[in-house]
Design a protein around this motif. Structure first.
Motif, PDB file in Angstrom:
ATOM      1  N   UNK A  13      32.574  50.367  51.396  1.00 50.09           N
ATOM      2  CA  UNK A  13      31.680  50.510  50.247  1.00 50.09           C
ATOM      3  C   UNK A  13      32.029  49.490  49.167  1.00 50.09           C
ATOM      4  N   UNK A  14      33.315  49.265  48.940  1.00 54.87           N
ATOM      5  CA  UNK A  14      33.731  48.288  47.941  1.00 54.87           C
ATOM      6  C   UNK A  14      33.269  46.892  48.333  1.00 54.87           C
ATOM      7  N   UNK A  15      33.403  46.549  49.608  1.00 54.29           N
ATOM      8  CA  UNK A  15      32.948  45.241  50.078  1.00 54.29           C
ATOM      9  C   UNK A  15      31.457  45.043  49.795  1.00 54.29           C
ATOM     10  N   UNK A  16      30.679  46.090  50.041  1.00 51.73           N
ATOM     11  CA  UNK A  16      29.236  45.972  49.804  1.00 51.73           C
ATOM     12  C   UNK A  16      28.949  45.718  48.321  1.00 51.73           C
ATOM     13  N   UNK A  17      29.631  46.441  47.454  1.00 49.85           N
ATOM     14  CA  UNK A  17      29.403  46.278  46.018  1.00 49.85           C
ATOM     15  C   UNK A  17      29.870  44.907  45.531  1.00 49.85           C
ATOM     16  N   UNK A  18      31.013  44.466  46.023  1.00 51.28           N
ATOM     17  CA  UNK A  18      31.500  43.132  45.673  1.00 51.28           C
ATOM     18  C   UNK A  18      30.492  42.076  46.122  1.00 51.28           C
ATOM     19  N   UNK A  19      29.980  42.235  47.331  1.00 49.77           N
ATOM     20  CA  UNK A  19      29.008  41.264  47.852  1.00 49.77           C
ATOM     21  C   UNK A  19      27.711  41.270  47.037  1.00 49.77           C
ATOM     22  N   UNK A  20      27.335  42.436  46.534  1.00 48.67           N
ATOM     23  CA  UNK A  20      26.160  42.480  45.656  1.00 48.67           C
ATOM     24  C   UNK A  20      26.408  41.635  44.402  1.00 48.67           C
ATOM     25  N   UNK A  21      27.594  41.761  43.833  1.00 49.59           N
ATOM     26  CA  UNK A  21      27.929  40.969  42.656  1.00 49.59           C
ATOM     27  C   UNK A  21      27.977  39.485  42.974  1.00 49.59           C
ATOM     28  N   UNK A  22      28.525  39.140  44.115  1.00 50.42           N
ATOM     29  CA  UNK A  22      28.599  37.734  44.512  1.00 50.42           C
ATOM     30  C   UNK A  22      27.196  37.154  44.697  1.00 50.42           C
TER      31      UNK A  22
END
Length: 290
Positions: free
Chosen positions: A188-197
């Motif tokens: 889930x954290x990876x998905x959120x980080x990728x959204x920010x990126x």
């Protein structure tokens, strides 16, 4: 290859750091992480000592609470470490524990705004830029480092909530996750980080580092349960690991499969043999982790 490290917890007296750091270096451990928990040990001072006592191990600080620091000072200290020990310091910044920040009169009304401003200014200063900014919290007037790092100096954000994770993707070079993060939480954290990126149009690498609470030895299971209970995580499934090197390596692999680039093994607060724990990670767990 999945990176592997261990934590020197600040429940240990500062004078214990030397033997642990030297052992980490001698055994080939890749990373040794330190904490700046109020009101125990200073992150920059401990990291500088650990780096000076060693030759090759990376030393991470996870994390520096930005409310405690002027960003120019953060940049000066970070640049000094990177100039003296190229490629070995790893600095993570975060909001800090808000109760602790309140105790020292540094609690920010908007921790998100403060962290964004600090990250933006710090990364620019470490790139050698001359910075002028008048933000809500960060104010710099024509500031540049005389001695910026000679090579890129990534800045990691230690964050947990969805908005902060997106911010990390936008404004940091990596993300540090706590030991309260199971494999599904890493995904889930990876998905959120990728959204920010994606929102920031970033395509550069972004490292995800996660702590894994681990215990070994005859009383490992009871010590693990006590630590999880103390953190309020006793009911969280698939969190922490107790057992031999095979069991710990399997837990590391699950986090890596979920998206962690580096897993840092965090001993329990009452670990009876910190040096033995580092040796266990380097000599027994590392060969079992791809």
């Amino acid at each position: 290859m999945t990176g592997l490290g261990a934590v020197f917890r600040p429940q240990l007296a500062p004078e214990r750091l030397r033997s642990v750091a030297r052992l980490a270096d001698d055994t080939g451990l890749e990373e040794l992480w330190l904490w700046e928990d109020c009101f125990r040990e200073g992150g920059i001072s401990a990291a500088a000592a650990a780096l000076a006592w060693t030759e090759r191990v990376k030393v991470g600080i996870g994390l520096l609470p930005v409310p405690l620091r002027n960003v120019a000072l953060t940049a000066m200290e970070a640049a000094t470490l990177h100039r003296m020990f190229p490629g070995r310091p790893v600095l993570a910044l975060g909001h800090g524990v808000q109760d602790w920040m309140g105790q020292v009169g540094a609690r920010a009304e908007s921790p998100m705004t403060l962290l964004r401003e600090h990250l933006d200014a710090l990364r620019a200063l470490l790139r050698g830029e001359r910075v002028s900014v008048r933000g809500r919290y960060v104010r710099l007037d024509d500031v540049a480092l005389d001695w910026p790092p000679a090579a890129p100096a990534p800045v990691i954000a230690g964050v947990t909530g969805p908005r902060s994770l997106r911010l990390s993707g936008e404004a940091a070079d990596g993300t540090l996750l706590t030991a309260s993060t199971p494999p599904d939480g890493v995904r889930a954290a990876r998905r959120l980080v990728d959204e920010g990126r994606a929102a920031a149009g970033r395509t550069d690498p972004h490292q995800v580092v996660v702590y894994l609470l681990a215990a070994t030895g005859p009383d490992a299971a009871s010590r693990l349960r006590a630590d999880l209970a103390a953190e309020g995580d006793a009911a969280v499934p698939d969190l922490g690991v107790a057992g031999d090197a095979g069991a710990v390596a399997e837990a590391v692999r699950r986090l890596a499969d979920a998206g962690a680039d580096t897993v840092v093994l965090q001993p329990t607060a009452d670990e009876p043999d910190p040096e033995g724990f580092v040796r266990f990670v380097a000599e027994e767990v590392r060969p079992l982790v791809p």
